[in-house]
Design a protein around this motif. Structure first.
Motif, mmCIF file in Angstrom:
data_model
loop_
_atom_site.group_PDB
_atom_site.id
_atom_site.type_symbol
_atom_site.label_atom_id
_atom_site.label_comp_id
_atom_site.label_asym_id
_atom_site.label_seq_id
_atom_site.Cartn_x
_atom_site.Cartn_y
_atom_site.Cartn_z
ATOM 1 N N GLY A 63 0.810 -1.225 0.000
ATOM 2 C CA GLY A 63 0.000 0.000 0.000
ATOM 3 C C GLY A 63 0.837 1.266 0.000
ATOM 4 N N GLU A 85 0.241 -2.186 -4.762
ATOM 5 C CA GLU A 85 -0.777 -1.144 -4.550
ATOM 6 C C GLU A 85 -2.069 -1.535 -5.262
ATOM 7 O OE1 GLU A 85 -1.131 1.916 -2.755
ATOM 8 O OE2 GLU A 85 -3.096 1.494 -3.601
ATOM 9 N N ASN A 141 2.027 0.903 5.584
ATOM 10 C CA ASN A 141 0.992 1.647 6.296
ATOM 11 C C ASN A 141 -0.286 1.400 5.508
ATOM 12 O OD1 ASN A 141 -0.589 3.567 7.685
ATOM 13 N ND2 ASN A 141 0.071 5.205 6.283
HETATM 14 N N1 SAM Z 1 1.547 4.094 2.524
HETATM 15 C C1 SAM Z 1 0.898 5.337 2.119
HETATM 16 C C2 SAM Z 1 1.171 6.409 3.139
HETATM 17 O O1 SAM Z 1 1.628 6.061 4.253
HETATM 18 O O2 SAM Z 1 0.931 7.582 2.844
HETATM 19 C C3 SAM Z 1 -0.589 5.136 1.927
HETATM 20 C C4 SAM Z 1 -1.332 4.755 3.151
HETATM 21 S S1 SAM Z 1 -3.060 4.507 2.934
HETATM 22 C C5 SAM Z 1 -3.551 4.368 4.624
HETATM 23 C C6 SAM Z 1 -3.203 2.823 2.465
HETATM 24 C C7 SAM Z 1 -2.751 2.461 1.075
HETATM 25 O O3 SAM Z 1 -2.942 1.052 0.922
HETATM 26 C C8 SAM Z 1 -3.559 3.109 -0.039
HETATM 27 O O4 SAM Z 1 -2.669 3.511 -1.030
HETATM 28 C C9 SAM Z 1 -4.467 1.997 -0.545
HETATM 29 O O5 SAM Z 1 -4.839 2.147 -1.883
HETATM 30 C C10 SAM Z 1 -3.586 0.782 -0.330
HETATM 31 N N2 SAM Z 1 -4.322 -0.473 -0.154
HETATM 32 C C11 SAM Z 1 -5.497 -0.656 0.492
HETATM 33 N N3 SAM Z 1 -5.854 -1.948 0.491
HETATM 34 C C12 SAM Z 1 -4.880 -2.613 -0.166
HETATM 35 C C13 SAM Z 1 -4.680 -3.975 -0.506
HETATM 36 N N4 SAM Z 1 -5.551 -4.910 -0.138
HETATM 37 N N5 SAM Z 1 -3.584 -4.316 -1.203
HETATM 38 C C14 SAM Z 1 -2.678 -3.361 -1.578
HETATM 39 N N6 SAM Z 1 -2.824 -2.055 -1.286
HETATM 40 C C15 SAM Z 1 -3.903 -1.676 -0.592
#
Ligand code: SAM
Length: 345
Positions: A63, A85, A141
């Motif tokens: 993510g 992602e 995260n």
């Molecule tokens: N890591 C980044 C940050 O700290 O700014 C984004 C954090 S945001 C809380 C969560 C991220 O996880 C988003 O980009 C979302 O699209 C991605 N995400 C959510 N569910 C996911 C999944 N099942 N597999 C991969 N990525 C996912």
């Protein structure tokens, strides 16, 4: 290839501004998806430092979103970075980062809950389970709705030495809602002691590293966030199959405010329940009047080992499901009451 002596020998494009992110992802509309981004590079560096030495390491970031943590990982001088992602809107921005660090980044547009981690890293990085952890790290995260089911799945993988742990004792640095992090690391006697505490601590060294206040995220979540570091143990504290440990632990915590025997008795079918519960608790040397949160890891180990012996003696025991049994009984009772002849005066 990394330049010796230097950590990162490339210039990354600037992070998108908060304004860019709000426009691009229509944040208000996305709030329910718990998309909380970290755009403060001092904080993302601090998270990445918790993973340990990353120079020349292979890292999977789950993510990455707009790429704050991604930048800190790249700046730590990793050899390879795999980004997984789910949201396609983030892919072009991640591609820009990848172009700035040629040959280092692999982007997968996919779901971490279904991605096959067994093939994520080169085979030659594999270490024996008993040796030092491999030079492979998972960092992320994720939304809270994903991080808890994911850690349960990965704990099961640790126990079976498959998934990301086919390479050895791969370390993980992940964020959780502060309360969940407290449960993951809670000691016996603590109010936060729960199923998650036993499931994580019997398989891993779990460290609650630090709390990130909610206001550090864009948009600000309702709760604070904590960074948790996991290193799988060479020897699990309970040497029984994951499913059996899960069943015992789940049963114990089913009635968390009651004496522990109340939950433990739900492991057994109604006929002979009391006798078998007494037998289990006596053999496991567990005081039935302790509350679930007061039980130590060795109490759980004894309970699981004794329950395993009882299941070996009577294999029908392990498939017994208290909740299903209750549901069936309720159904039968309601059928009985609807088929009762009406009372006439
Ligand atoms: N890591 C980044 C940050 O700290 O700014 C984004 C954090 S945001 C809380 C969560 C991220 O996880 C988003 O980009 C979302 O699209 C991605 N995400 C959510 N569910 C996911 C999944 N099942 N597999 C991969 N990525 C996912």
């Amino acid at each position: 290839m990394a330049v010796p002596g230097k950590v990162a020998a490339f210039r990354l494009p600037p992070l998108p501004t908060i304004g860019d992110i709000i426009k691009l992802y229509r944040l208000k509309a996305q709030k329910q998806l718990s998309q909380n981004f970290l755009l403060d590079l001092r904080l993302t560096d601090k998270i990445v430092r918790q993973a340990g030495e990353l120079k020349n390491a292979h890292v999977c970031e789950v993510g990455p979103g707009p790429g704050g943590i991604t930048r800190s990982i790249l700046s730590a001088g990793v050899e390879q970075l795999l980004l997984i992602e789910k949201d396609p809107r983030f892919i072009p921005g991640l591609q820009m980062l990848s172009e700035a660090a040629p040959g280092k980044v692999r982007i997968v547009h996919g779901d971490i809950l279904t991605y096959k981690m067994e093939k994520a890293f080169p085979k030659h990085l594999t270490k024996n389970w008993e040796d030092e952890p491999p030079d492979i790290h998972i960092i992320g995260n994720l939304p809270f709705s994903v991080s808890t089911p994911l850690i349960i799945k990965w704990l099961e993988n640790v126990s079976k030495k498959d998934g990301p742990f086919i390479y050895g004792r791969t370390q993980m640095t992940l964020t959780f809602q502060k309360e969940v992090a407290e449960r993951l690391t809670a000691n016996p006697g603590s109010k936060q002691r729960s199923r998650l505490s036993i499931m994580s601590q019997h398989l891993c060294t779990v460290e609650n590293c630090f709390v990130i206040p909610g206001q550090a995220f864009v948009p600000k979540p309702e709760v604070d966030v904590a960074v948790v570091h996991f290193t799988p143990l060479v020897q699990p504290k309970i040497e029984q199959p994951f499913e059996l440990v899960e069943k015992v632990v789940r049963s114990v915590f089913q009635f968390r405010r009651k004496y522990c025997f109340r939950g433990i008795e739900t492991l057994f079918p109604e006929s002979g329940r009391l006798k078998r519960t007494e037998q289990l608790m006596m053999t496991a040397n567990v005081d039935p009047t302790l509350r679930p949160f007061q039980l130590s890891m060795s109490h759980f180990r004894n309970l699981c080992n004794t329950y395993r012996k009882m299941c070996n003696e009577d294999p029908s025991l392990f498939v017994y499901n208290y909740r299903e049994d209750l549901k069936q009984k309720k159904k039968t009772n309601s059928l009985k009451s609807t088929s009762q002849p009406e009372q006439t005066e």
